[in-house]
Design an enzyme around this catalytic site. Structure first.
Site, short mmCIF file in Angstrom:
data_model
loop_
_atom_site.label_atom_id
_atom_site.label_comp_id
_atom_site.label_asym_id
_atom_site.label_seq_id
_atom_site.Cartn_x
_atom_site.Cartn_y
_atom_site.Cartn_z
N LYS A 103 0.81 -1.22 0.00
CA LYS A 103 0.00 0.00 0.00
C LYS A 103 0.84 1.27 0.00
O LYS A 103 0.41 2.31 -0.54
CB LYS A 103 -0.94 0.00 1.20
CG LYS A 103 -2.00 -1.09 1.19
CD LYS A 103 -3.00 -0.89 0.06
CE LYS A 103 -4.15 -1.87 0.16
NZ LYS A 103 -5.14 -1.68 -0.93
N GLU A 125 -9.84 5.46 3.17
CA GLU A 125 -10.58 4.33 3.71
C GLU A 125 -9.58 3.23 4.01
O GLU A 125 -8.49 3.19 3.43
CB GLU A 125 -11.62 3.85 2.70
CG GLU A 125 -11.10 2.86 1.65
CD GLU A 125 -10.05 3.40 0.71
OE1 GLU A 125 -9.24 2.60 0.18
OE2 GLU A 125 -10.02 4.63 0.48
N SER A 392 1.79 -9.78 -0.76
CA SER A 392 1.46 -8.35 -0.72
C SER A 392 1.59 -7.72 0.66
O SER A 392 1.65 -6.50 0.77
CB SER A 392 0.03 -8.15 -1.23
OG SER A 392 -0.90 -8.90 -0.47
#
Length: 411
Positions: A103, A125, A392
Site C-alpha cells: 500500500k 478508507e 502483498s
C-alpha cells in the site's frame, strides 16, 4: 490449471487503457455527484502532468529507495518448493516494505500529487488497516492533517493497526453503518471528500472508484510487476509460467500483472475470497456470483441481489471482503487475459500456517489466499515450471485474529 494461456481477444492494448472517459472496455467510468467532478478533473490533470515530469519520477524513486525500501526482494521459497514437490515458487516480498505491505507504493505517489495540488489534508478508507497505516505514514512524513475511515468490524479485527494509525497522528473514524467493513468506509470517505474538496485529497487505496483512481493506483503499483519481471529474468533467465495474486479491490494484483499483460506465455491468476460458502453474505467472490453494476463511482462486477441491492460480504481477511472489484480487472477477466478463482477461509488459514512453518515468513491473511492457490497450482506443475506469487503484506496485523479464530488465548 497450468495450461498455456489462450486469449479470447487479440485487441488488448494495455497502454491505451483507460480511454479518455475512464473506461476499460465496458467497465470503469466516473459515476459521482457534481460536487466531486471538479475534484476528479483536478486530480486527473495533476496526475497526467506529474507522470510526464522527470523530476516527479526522480523524487518518487528516491522516496521509494530511501523511505519505502524498494526494490523489494524476489525470494526463492526453496523449503516450500521442496515440501510441495512441484514448480519452483518465488515470492515477491512486498511484505518487507516500510509499513508492511504494498500500500505504501500508492500512498507515497498520491501524497506527492497532493503536495502539487497544495492540499492540506488527506483522507482514506481502510479495511485491513494497511492502507490506513500507509496513508497515516505519508501524512506524518509530509505534514498533512489526516483522517482514516474504517468499519467498526474491521476496527475490532485490526486493533493493532488502529493503534498504529493513531500513533502516527491520524484520526481513525469508525463507521457503524451497513456491514461495518470496507464498502461502508469508502462511502464515508467519499461523503467527507464531497464536503472538503478544496483542502482535502482522498487517497483511495485500491484500483477502484471513479476515474482517474483506477489509472492512478495501477500506475503507482505497477512498480511491483516491473521489478518482478527484471528480477525473475536475472534469477532464472526467463519469465514465470504463472503469476498469482490475491484480489480485493485489485491494487496488488494489477500492480503485479500489468507489466506482464503482453507476455502471453505467463498465465495470470487472481484469487478472491471464497469465505465460508458461496451463499450471499458468506464470501467476496465477485466474479463467481456477481453481476455488472455501478458501485461507488465505477461500473464493474458487483455482488448484488436480484433487486440490485448490494449484498453483504465475508472473508477471514479484512482486506478482501469488498462487494466490488476494480474495473480494469473486470475488463481483463472478460477478455480472457486474467483468470480468477477463489479459496475458502480454511484454505487461506492453511496457507498462512504453511508459509509460516516452511519459510519462517508470516503472510497477511490477504496474501495467504494467493499462497494457498499458488501452492495448489505448483503441485500440479512439474519442477521445470515457475510460479511467482505476490506476497502483498506481512501477517503481524493478523496474528491476534488468527489466534481468536483458533481459540488461542494471548493473555
Amino acid at each position: 490449471m497450468g495450461q498455456p494461456f489462450r486469449m479470447r481477444s487479440s485487441k488488448i492494448r494495455p497502454a491505451s487503457l483507460p480511454d479518455r472517459l475512464g473506461y476499460f472496455g465496458a467497465f470503469g467510468g466516473r459515476f459521482v455527484s457534481e460536487t466531486l467532478m471538479a475534484a476528479l478533473y483536478e486530480l486527473e490533470q495533476a496526475f497526467r502532468e506529474a507522470w510526464k515530469d522527470p523530476e516527479f519520477h526522480r523524487e518518487m524513486k528516491g522516496v521509494y529507495r530511501d523511505f519505502v525500501g524498494r526494490p523489494s526482494p524476489l525470494y526463492f521459497a526453496e523449503a516450500l518448493t521442496r515440501k510441495i514437490g512441484g514448480a519452483r515458487i518465488y515470492l515477491k516480498r512486498e511484505d518487507m516494505l516500510h509499513t508492511g505491505a504494498h500500500k505504501i507504493n500508492n500512498t507515497v505517489g498520491q501524497a506527492l500529487l497532493a503536495l502539487r495540488m497544495k492540499k492540506k489534508r488527506l483522507i482514506a478508507e481502510t479495511g485491513a488497516g494497511q492502507h490506513g497505516v500507509a496513508t497515516a505514514t505519508v501524512a506524518a512524513r509530509y505534514g498533512f492533517d489526516c483522517d482514516i475511515y474504517m468499519g467498526t468490524e474491521d476496527v475490532r479485527r485490526q486493533s493493532l493497526n488502529v493503534f498504529r494509525m493513531n500513533l502516527l497522528g491520524a484520526r481513525v473514524r469508525p463507521v457503524e453503518g451497513g456491514t461495518k467493513t470496507l464498502k461502508d468506509a469508502i462511502s464515508e470517505a467519499l461523503r467527507d471528500w464531497s464536503q472538503s474538496v478544496l483542502s482535502t485529497h482522498y487517497v483511495l487505496g485500491t484500483a477502484f472508484g471513479p476515474h482517474p483512481f483506477p489509472l492512478i493506483v495501477r500506475s503507482f503499483q505497477s512498480v511491483i510487476g516491473r521489478e518482478a519481471r527484471k528480477q525473475i529474468l536475472g534469477k532464472e533467465g526467463r519469465l514465470p509460467d504463472a503469476l498469482v495474486a490475491c484480489v480485493g479491490g485489485g491494487s496488488n494484483s494489477i500492480g503485479l500483472f500489468y507489466p506482464f499483460l503482453k507476455d502471453l506465455g505467463c498465465v495470470l491468476y487472481g484469487v478472491e475470497a471464497g469465505g465460508r460458502s458461496f451463499r450471499p453474505g458468506e464470501h467476496a467472490a465477485r466474479f463467481k456470483t456477481g453481476k455488472v453494476g455501478v458501485l461507488q463511482g465505477s461500473k464493474t462486477f458487483v455482488l448484488q441481489d436480484p433487486d440490485g441491492q448490494i449484498e453483504g460480504t465475508h472473508s477471514v481477511s479484512a482486506g478482501l471482503d469488498y462487494s466490488a472489484v476494480g474495473p480494469e480487472l473486470s475488463y481483463y477477466r472478460e477478455s480472457g487475459r486474467i483468470s480468477f478463482t477463489s479459496v475458502t477461509d480454511d484454505e487461506a488459514l492453511n496457507g498462512f500456517e504453511t508459509l509460516s512453518r516452511t519459510e519462517g515468513i508470516i503472510p497477511a491473511l490477504e496474501s495467504s489466499h494467493a499462497i494457498a492457490w499458488g501452492v495448489r497450482l505448483a503441485r500440479e506443475l512439474g519442477p521445470d515450471r515457475i510460479v511467482l506469487i505476490n506476497l502483498s503484506g506481512r501477517g503481524d496485523k493478523d496474528v491476534m485474529e488468527v489466534a481468536r479464530i483458533k481459540g488461542v488465548s494471548l493473555t
